[in-house]
Design a protein around this motif. Structure first.
Motif, PDB file in Angstrom:
ATOM      1  N   VAL A 182       0.699  -1.221  -0.006  1.00  0.00           N
ATOM      2  CA  VAL A 182      -0.080  -0.096  -0.052  1.00  0.00           C
ATOM      3  C   VAL A 182       0.942   1.211   0.067  1.00  0.00           C
ATOM      4  O   VAL A 182       0.697   2.235  -0.752  1.00  0.00           O
ATOM      5  N   GLY A 183       1.974   1.045   0.795  1.00  0.00           N
ATOM      6  CA  GLY A 183       2.897   2.208   0.878  1.00  0.00           C
ATOM      7  C   GLY A 183       3.506   2.572  -0.597  1.00  0.00           C
ATOM      8  O   GLY A 183       3.590   3.875  -0.728  1.00  0.00           O
ATOM      9  N   ALA A 184       3.959   1.532  -1.307  1.00  0.00           N
ATOM     10  CA  ALA A 184       4.341   1.865  -2.438  1.00  0.00           C
ATOM     11  C   ALA A 184       3.305   2.442  -3.284  1.00  0.00           C
ATOM     12  O   ALA A 184       3.727   3.196  -4.233  1.00  0.00           O
ATOM     13  N   GLY A 185       2.072   2.068  -3.334  1.00  0.00           N
ATOM     14  CA  GLY A 185       1.162   2.511  -4.304  1.00  0.00           C
ATOM     15  C   GLY A 185       1.013   4.021  -4.017  1.00  0.00           C
ATOM     16  O   GLY A 185       0.957   4.982  -4.777  1.00  0.00           O
ATOM     17  N   ILE A 186       1.035   4.391  -2.667  1.00  0.00           N
ATOM     18  CA  ILE A 186       0.768   5.611  -2.240  1.00  0.00           C
ATOM     19  C   ILE A 186       2.007   6.659  -2.592  1.00  0.00           C
ATOM     20  O   ILE A 186       1.779   7.555  -3.045  1.00  0.00           O
ATOM     21  N   GLY A 187       3.146   6.030  -2.544  1.00  0.00           N
ATOM     22  CA  GLY A 187       4.429   6.736  -2.722  1.00  0.00           C
ATOM     23  C   GLY A 187       4.508   7.073  -4.318  1.00  0.00           C
ATOM     24  O   GLY A 187       4.800   7.993  -4.815  1.00  0.00           O
ATOM     25  N   PHE A 188       4.203   5.892  -5.142  1.00  0.00           N
ATOM     26  CA  PHE A 188       4.091   6.219  -6.606  1.00  0.00           C
ATOM     27  C   PHE A 188       3.186   7.288  -7.058  1.00  0.00           C
ATOM     28  O   PHE A 188       3.537   8.275  -7.757  1.00  0.00           O
ATOM     29  N   ILE A 189       1.805   7.467  -6.509  1.00  0.00           N
ATOM     30  CA  ILE A 189       0.777   8.247  -6.966  1.00  0.00           C
ATOM     31  C   ILE A 189       1.524   9.580  -6.430  1.00  0.00           C
ATOM     32  O   ILE A 189       1.263  10.608  -7.222  1.00  0.00           O
ATOM     33  N   SER A 190       1.814   9.538  -5.390  1.00  0.00           N
ATOM     34  CA  SER A 190       2.124  10.849  -4.495  1.00  0.00           C
ATOM     35  C   SER A 190       3.202  11.607  -5.382  1.00  0.00           C
ATOM     36  O   SER A 190       3.218  12.878  -5.507  1.00  0.00           O
ATOM     37  N   CYS A 191       4.324  10.876  -5.985  1.00  0.00           N
ATOM     38  CA  CYS A 191       5.231  11.505  -6.794  1.00  0.00           C
ATOM     39  C   CYS A 191       4.897  12.063  -8.080  1.00  0.00           C
ATOM     40  O   CYS A 191       5.210  13.059  -8.677  1.00  0.00           O
ATOM     41  N   LEU A 192       3.872  11.477  -8.692  1.00  0.00           N
ATOM     42  CA  LEU A 192       3.146  11.859  -9.962  1.00  0.00           C
ATOM     43  C   LEU A 192       2.496  13.227  -9.857  1.00  0.00           C
ATOM     44  O   LEU A 192       2.697  13.867 -10.930  1.00  0.00           O
ATOM     45  N   VAL A 193       2.063  13.140  -8.719  1.00  0.00           N
ATOM     46  CA  VAL A 193       0.987  14.547  -8.579  1.00  0.00           C
ATOM     47  C   VAL A 193       1.739  15.476  -7.298  1.00  0.00           C
ATOM     48  O   VAL A 193       0.995  16.470  -6.893  1.00  0.00           O
ATOM     49  N   ALA A 194       2.987  15.156  -6.903  1.00  0.00           N
ATOM     50  CA  ALA A 194       3.748  15.672  -5.677  1.00  0.00           C
ATOM     51  C   ALA A 194       2.724  16.306  -4.672  1.00  0.00           C
ATOM     52  O   ALA A 194       2.431  17.489  -4.319  1.00  0.00           O
ATOM     53  N   ILE A 195       2.229  15.163  -3.917  1.00  0.00           N
ATOM     54  CA  ILE A 195       1.395  15.589  -2.515  1.00  0.00           C
ATOM     55  C   ILE A 195       2.238  14.934  -1.548  1.00  0.00           C
ATOM     56  O   ILE A 195       3.050  13.952  -1.708  1.00  0.00           O
ATOM     57  N   GLY A 196       1.951  15.147  -0.293  1.00  0.00           N
ATOM     58  CA  GLY A 196       2.592  14.542   0.787  1.00  0.00           C
ATOM     59  C   GLY A 196       1.700  13.150   1.272  1.00  0.00           C
ATOM     60  O   GLY A 196       2.076  12.325   1.943  1.00  0.00           O
ATOM     61  N   GLY A 197       0.708  12.663   0.231  1.00  0.00           N
ATOM     62  CA  GLY A 197       0.068  11.368   0.293  1.00  0.00           C
ATOM     63  C   GLY A 197      -1.013  11.386   1.656  1.00  0.00           C
ATOM     64  O   GLY A 197      -1.722  10.498   1.723  1.00  0.00           O
ATOM     65  N   GLY A 198      -1.609  12.596   1.950  1.00  0.00           N
ATOM     66  CA  GLY A 198      -2.517  12.515   2.973  1.00  0.00           C
ATOM     67  C   GLY A 198      -3.949  12.146   2.251  1.00  0.00           C
ATOM     68  O   GLY A 198      -4.665  11.439   3.119  1.00  0.00           O
ATOM     69  N   VAL A 199      -4.096  12.575   1.280  1.00  0.00           N
ATOM     70  CA  VAL A 199      -5.539  12.146   0.514  1.00  0.00           C
ATOM     71  C   VAL A 199      -5.671  10.829   0.405  1.00  0.00           C
ATOM     72  O   VAL A 199      -6.491  10.310   0.030  1.00  0.00           O
ATOM     73  N   LEU A 200      -4.229   9.961   0.344  1.00  0.00           N
ATOM     74  CA  LEU A 200      -4.574   8.538   0.230  1.00  0.00           C
ATOM     75  C   LEU A 200      -4.302   7.922   1.506  1.00  0.00           C
ATOM     76  O   LEU A 200      -5.069   6.729   1.898  1.00  0.00           O
ATOM     77  N   SER A 201      -3.412   8.318   2.282  1.00  0.00           N
ATOM     78  CA  SER A 201      -3.064   7.490   3.624  1.00  0.00           C
ATOM     79  C   SER A 201      -4.077   7.736   4.611  1.00  0.00           C
ATOM     80  O   SER A 201      -4.380   6.687   5.403  1.00  0.00           O
ATOM     81  N   VAL A 202      -4.745   8.985   4.819  1.00  0.00           N
ATOM     82  CA  VAL A 202      -5.911   9.170   5.848  1.00  0.00           C
ATOM     83  C   VAL A 202      -7.153   8.308   5.491  1.00  0.00           C
ATOM     84  O   VAL A 202      -7.475   7.572   6.381  1.00  0.00           O
TER      85      VAL A 202
END
Length: 268
Positions: free
Chosen positions: A144-164
């Protein structure tokens, strides 16, 4: 040059505050504004999106430190979850930045805008997944972390909208989910920033002051102020009408993303 520094400082104040308040990392706001600022400075059209993404990730690195300290002081960070998900996060971010470096600016802008639409709708309807289960094991959490990291870097976010939402779905209290998300934003930003620096290092024609796809003047201007305003937002998480502010912020994001798309696609 002074006017650009003032613009970076203003962006940092606004992005840092909402990063702390909503646990979103600030990238969703920074990227479209940076694209517009970089375009106005006549940076290479084919690289403005990459520069905005890379600079945003580097800035989130500093913002996340300030934000997580504030959330940790309130006891809201669940460090065992952070440690479990971080290896996957790092792997996902490095892959994501490499993929992003290969995607043309307009295609990246489209991906970013579609994601912002998702984020904005989520904020407007205040979507909260119902808890259904406990956190999975280390391997599944890493995936799950790999997916969050991958998407977060494509759109430059801190990942909160996925991890929360993920943590809420796994029976983590909202306050802890936001605080833990802020901590998860640190490895996302670290891996993302390093990845954008590495993948942009050999690209020619980048503006003076760039380190790969990270434009240092913008990073310094935004980060210097955002680290001050992020803790203010974090402290006010339980005092301000966050639900209403999310909806206002969502409207701002949609307007900025639309303006960014118009500027990029209307350019010759």
């Amino acid at each position: 040059m002074t006017i650009w520094w003032l613009a970076y400082i203003a962006l940092g104040a606004f992005a840092g505050f909402f990063a702390g308040l909503l646990g979103i990392g600030g990238g969703s706001l920074m990227v479209p504004v940076l694209v517009m600022l970089f375009t106005a400075q006549a940076f290479p059209v084919g690289e403005v999106m990459h520069l905005a993404l890379g600079t945003s990730m580097a800035t989130i690195f500093f913002t996340s430190i300030s934000s997580v300290r504030a959330h940790h002081a309130h006891g809201a960070v669940l460090w065992p979850i952070v440690l479990r998900i971080t290896p996957g996060i790092i792997a996902g971010t490095l892959i994501g930045t490499h993929v992003a470096s290969l995607v043309p600016t307009k295609a990246l802008a489209l991906i970013f805008t579609l994601f912002i639409c998702y984020v904005s709708v989520q904020m407007i309807i205040n979507l909260k997944p119902q808890p259904h289960r406990e956190l999975p094991g280390a391997l599944a959490t890493g995936a799950v972390g790999a997916g969050i990291g991958f998407i977060s870097c494509l759109v430059a976010i801190g990942g909160g909208v996925l991890s929360v939402p993920f943590m809420t779905w796994c029976n983590v209290k909202m306050q802890n989910a936001i605080g833990t998300s802020a901590a998860i934003g640190f490895p996302i930003a670290l891996g993302g920033a390093l990845g954008y620096i590495w993948n942009g290092w050999s690209v020619s024609g980048l503006p003076s002051g760039s380190m790969g796809f990270v434009y240092l003047p913008a990073m310094v201007g935004v980060a210097a102020v955002s680290v001050l305003t992020a803790p203010i937002g974090a402290r006010l998480t339980h005092q301000l009408p966050v639900k209403t502010l999310k909806r206002v912020f969502a409207g701002i994001l949609l307007a900025l993303a639309g303006k960014m798309m118009w500027g990029l696609f209307s350019a010759p």
